[in-house]
Design a protein around this motif. Structure first.
Motif, short mmCIF file in Angstrom:
data_model
loop_
_atom_site.label_atom_id
_atom_site.label_comp_id
_atom_site.label_asym_id
_atom_site.label_seq_id
_atom_site.Cartn_x
_atom_site.Cartn_y
_atom_site.Cartn_z
N PRO A 83 18.04 68.56 1.42
CA PRO A 83 18.80 69.33 0.13
C PRO A 83 17.94 70.63 -0.20
O PRO A 83 18.76 71.41 -0.98
N GLY A 84 16.99 70.84 0.41
CA GLY A 84 16.43 72.61 0.36
C GLY A 84 16.86 73.22 1.54
O GLY A 84 17.63 74.11 1.17
N GLY A 85 16.79 72.84 2.80
CA GLY A 85 17.24 73.49 3.82
C GLY A 85 18.86 73.66 4.10
O GLY A 85 19.15 74.96 4.29
N VAL A 140 17.37 73.80 12.40
CA VAL A 140 16.86 72.95 13.22
C VAL A 140 16.52 71.65 12.30
O VAL A 140 16.10 71.68 11.24
N GLU A 141 17.08 70.54 13.04
CA GLU A 141 16.92 69.24 12.16
C GLU A 141 16.94 68.35 12.93
O GLU A 141 17.43 68.22 14.13
N HIS A 142 15.98 67.13 12.95
CA HIS A 142 15.72 66.11 13.69
C HIS A 142 17.03 65.19 13.71
O HIS A 142 17.38 64.98 14.99
N LYS A 143 17.86 65.12 12.58
CA LYS A 143 19.13 64.43 12.87
C LYS A 143 20.43 65.19 13.20
O LYS A 143 20.31 66.41 13.28
N GLY A 203 18.95 65.25 5.21
CA GLY A 203 17.46 65.05 4.94
C GLY A 203 17.26 63.64 4.30
O GLY A 203 17.90 62.84 4.35
N VAL A 204 15.85 63.49 3.82
CA VAL A 204 15.47 62.32 3.29
C VAL A 204 16.68 62.01 2.09
O VAL A 204 16.72 60.51 1.81
N CYS A 205 16.97 62.73 1.23
CA CYS A 205 17.85 62.60 0.18
C CYS A 205 19.15 61.83 0.59
O CYS A 205 19.18 60.84 -0.11
N SER A 257 19.70 54.89 -2.00
CA SER A 257 19.30 54.17 -3.09
C SER A 257 20.00 54.04 -4.54
O SER A 257 20.42 53.06 -5.21
N LYS A 258 20.92 55.19 -4.77
CA LYS A 258 21.59 55.13 -5.75
C LYS A 258 22.96 54.17 -5.45
O LYS A 258 23.51 53.52 -6.38
N ALA A 259 23.47 54.13 -4.13
CA ALA A 259 24.55 53.24 -3.89
C ALA A 259 24.07 51.91 -4.08
O ALA A 259 24.86 50.95 -4.82
N GLN A 296 13.18 69.25 17.05
CA GLN A 296 11.77 69.19 16.30
C GLN A 296 11.41 70.79 16.59
O GLN A 296 11.26 71.13 17.48
N ALA A 297 11.27 71.59 15.52
CA ALA A 297 10.68 72.97 15.63
C ALA A 297 9.12 72.93 15.16
O ALA A 297 8.78 72.24 14.20
N ARG A 298 8.55 73.88 15.67
CA ARG A 298 7.22 74.25 15.64
C ARG A 298 6.93 75.71 15.66
O ARG A 298 7.22 76.40 16.60
N GLY A 333 5.98 53.88 -9.72
CA GLY A 333 6.63 55.15 -10.11
C GLY A 333 8.03 54.64 -9.88
O GLY A 333 8.72 53.81 -9.88
N TYR A 334 8.87 55.89 -9.81
CA TYR A 334 10.40 55.69 -9.82
C TYR A 334 11.01 55.29 -8.51
O TYR A 334 11.86 54.14 -8.54
N ILE A 335 10.33 55.38 -7.39
CA ILE A 335 10.87 54.66 -6.25
C ILE A 335 10.64 53.26 -6.17
O ILE A 335 11.64 52.50 -6.02
N GLY A 366 11.39 73.19 -1.19
CA GLY A 366 11.55 71.81 -1.57
C GLY A 366 10.03 70.98 -1.37
O GLY A 366 9.03 71.38 -1.91
N ASP A 367 10.15 69.83 -1.05
CA ASP A 367 9.01 68.78 -1.18
C ASP A 367 7.75 69.39 -0.46
O ASP A 367 6.42 69.31 -0.83
N LEU A 368 8.01 70.32 0.43
CA LEU A 368 6.77 71.23 1.30
C LEU A 368 5.91 71.77 0.15
O LEU A 368 4.83 72.11 0.42
N LEU A 407 11.86 66.65 -5.93
CA LEU A 407 13.14 66.39 -6.09
C LEU A 407 14.27 67.23 -5.49
O LEU A 407 13.80 68.46 -5.30
N ALA A 408 15.28 66.37 -5.20
CA ALA A 408 16.43 67.20 -4.56
C ALA A 408 16.81 68.38 -5.16
O ALA A 408 16.87 69.38 -4.28
N HIS A 409 17.21 68.61 -6.46
CA HIS A 409 17.77 69.47 -7.01
C HIS A 409 16.85 70.64 -7.21
O HIS A 409 17.19 71.82 -6.96
#
Ligand code: FAD
Length: 468
Positions: free
Chosen positions: A13-15, A32-35, A40-42, A50-52, A113-115, A181-183, A310-312, A318-320
């Protein structure tokens, strides 16, 4: 070797919003994305699945509690494979849609995978086995985060992280959730509703460290009924796999020497940034001691051609927040004035009741020794909450006593996650408590509690006597 104006590494949700906006602003973009699809994780392993499952959790809890209203439902029959299939279909609908949107915007998406090799080149190991060097003018790093681990835990199918738990491989008879925590609380709620006996252990003295205690108290009361046990000030000292379960040595204030056995364990002790595998050492990009990339307000790293979002880049993870940062980075690259400078980033815990806050919290005000006035409106006095049979809520506003500006809002109760949006807008717009009080809210709604909390601030809520 290929060439691009903007290379985005990571399609969460960042990228993906950064890539899409950069394309909309006229840049040639490679993502570039693994999937195979963005999300992403979100979308794949976090917010959305998780919300479903939490939606189903709420349905199960509501049918069980309907007997209080004189309506009895037969005990539910849960088809786990179908539930899993439905959750997966929610994920694939959304991520497949993002794949289409990406193609329509002519974003070149490479699965792999990018490096980084230097400040203007990345090596991509594509999923088809080939290697491709991508040279870029700008890169936006959006590689996200992964579950943190507790060192020394056995590697066992009985020990899950949040990703494994969301697969709901089965419904264990007993589940230990490590981390309050929340998770942990969200996924613990799902398993409890499906039938597991859930025990939560939290190392600190309260659930949801960081959230205001008066809000958490409401949540903890209900969670206390749904979960088998909650142990605070307790840590896991050891875990050993046995043929029929995981033996866990718990050390806590109220558990001097306890070694209970659980069918499964969910470890949810936080997340760590995926900054180690990006080749940052070949650039001037700096990370802090927790591995978060240091960025300025424009999300630029110490390497002028490289941005990170993002999380980095750190809390709140958080996604937003990631999406907003993605917008800033894309705009700056497209030479538009932009800066990451929010007054309020909402945080929502999607438990039942939900808990949400935005802006300054009471505990932050206290630790900063900042003078504030706080007005609370308990949902026991809310007409709408009473019609729902859900008076277990509280709305509070945190106000600057000198100019009456709303600095923060905290809400616990059903629907708090939707209601917090009004608070975020109020804080961002510099609203005063008077503005909240004089804004007509529809009746009967839970959103009225925000107006009523402002009325409490001025000492004349129609539904409460003598409160200030
Ligand atoms: P991510 O979503 O982590 O995406 C990073 C992407 O980069 C991944 O797809 C990864 O495959 C890819 N990647 C990594 N390295 C590379 C590389 N070298 N090359 C190519 N690709 C790479 N947040 C909320 O706001 N609300 C919620 O309700 C919520 N619920 C959550 C529930 C759970 C169970 C979890 C685990 C998280 C939840 N979050 C929630 C947090 C949210 O998922 C993250 O904050 C958000 O996904 C971060 O977005 P991001 O773009 O920074 O990274």
């Amino acid at each position: 070797m290929s060439q691009t104006r903007v290379l985005v590494i990571g399609g969460g949700p960042g990228g993906y919003p950064a890539a899409f906006l950069a394309a909309d602003l006229g840049c040639q973009v490679t993502l570039v994305e693994h999937k195979a699809n963005p999300g992403g994780v979100c979308l794949f392993q976090g917010c959305i699945p998780s919300k479903a499952l939490l939606h189903v959790t709420r349905l199960l809890n509501e049918t069980r509690e309907a007997s209080e209203f004189g309506v009895e439902f037969a005990p539910p029959k849960i088809d786990l494979a179908k539930l899993r299939g439905w959750k997966d279909s929610v994920v694939s609908t959304l991520t497949g849609g993002l794949g289409q949107v990406s193609r329509a915007r002519k974003v070149r998406m490479i699965q792999g995978q990018a490096r980084l090799e230097d400040a203007h080149t990345a090596l991509v190991r594509r999923s088809d086995g080939a290697e491709e060097k991508v040279s870029f003018d700008y890169a936006i790093l959006a590689a996200g985060s992964s579950p943190a681990r507790i060192p020394g835990l056995p590697s066992s199918k009985r020990v899950m992280d949040s990703t494994a738990a969301l697969e709901i491989p089965d419904v264990p008879g007993s589940l230990l959730v490590v981390g309050g925590g929340y998770i942990g609380l969200e996924l613990g709620s799902v398993y409890a509703a499906l039938g597991s006996k859930v025990t939560v252990v939290e190392m600190t003295s309260g659930l949801l460290p960081g959230a205001d205690r008066d809000l958490v108290t409401h949540l903890a009361q209900r969670v206390g009924h749904k979960f088998h046990a909650v142990h605070l000030n307790t840590r896991v000292a050891e875990m050993t796999e046995e043929p029929d379960g995981i033996r866990v040595k718990l050390l806590g204030l109220d558990l001097p020497d306890s070694t209970p056995k659980f069918d499964k364990v969910l470890v949810s002790v936080g997340r760590k940034p995926n900054s180690r595998e990006l080749g940052l050492e070949k650039t001037a990009v700096e990370i802090d001691d927790k591995g978060f990339i240091r960025v300025d307000r424009q999300r630029r790293t110490r390497e002028p051609s490289i941005f990170a979002i993002g999380d980095l880049t750190g809390e709140p993870m958080l996604a937003h927040k990631a999406t907003y940062e993605g917008r800033v980075a894309a705009q700056v690259i497209a030479r538009q004035p932009s800066s990451f400078d929010p007054k309020a980033i909402p945080a929502v815990v999607f438990t039942d009741p939900e808990l949400a806050w935005a802006g300054l919290t009471e505990s932050q005000a206290r630790s900063q020794q900042r003078e504030v006035k706080i007005a609370r409106f308990p949902w026991s006095a809310s007409g709408r909450a009473t019609t729902l049979g859900r008076n277990d809520g509280l709305t509070k506003v945190i106000v600057d006593p000198y100019n009456e500006q709303v600095l923060g809002v905290g809400i616990v109760g059903v629907g708090a996650g939707e209601m917090i949006a009004e608070a975020v807008l109020a804080i961002e717009m510099g609203a005063r408590a008077t503005d909240l009080m004089l804004t007509i809210h529809a009746h009967p709604t839970l959103s009225e509690t925000l107006m009523e909390a402002a009325e409490v601030y001025f000492g004349h809520s129609p539904h409460l006597v003598g409160r200030r």
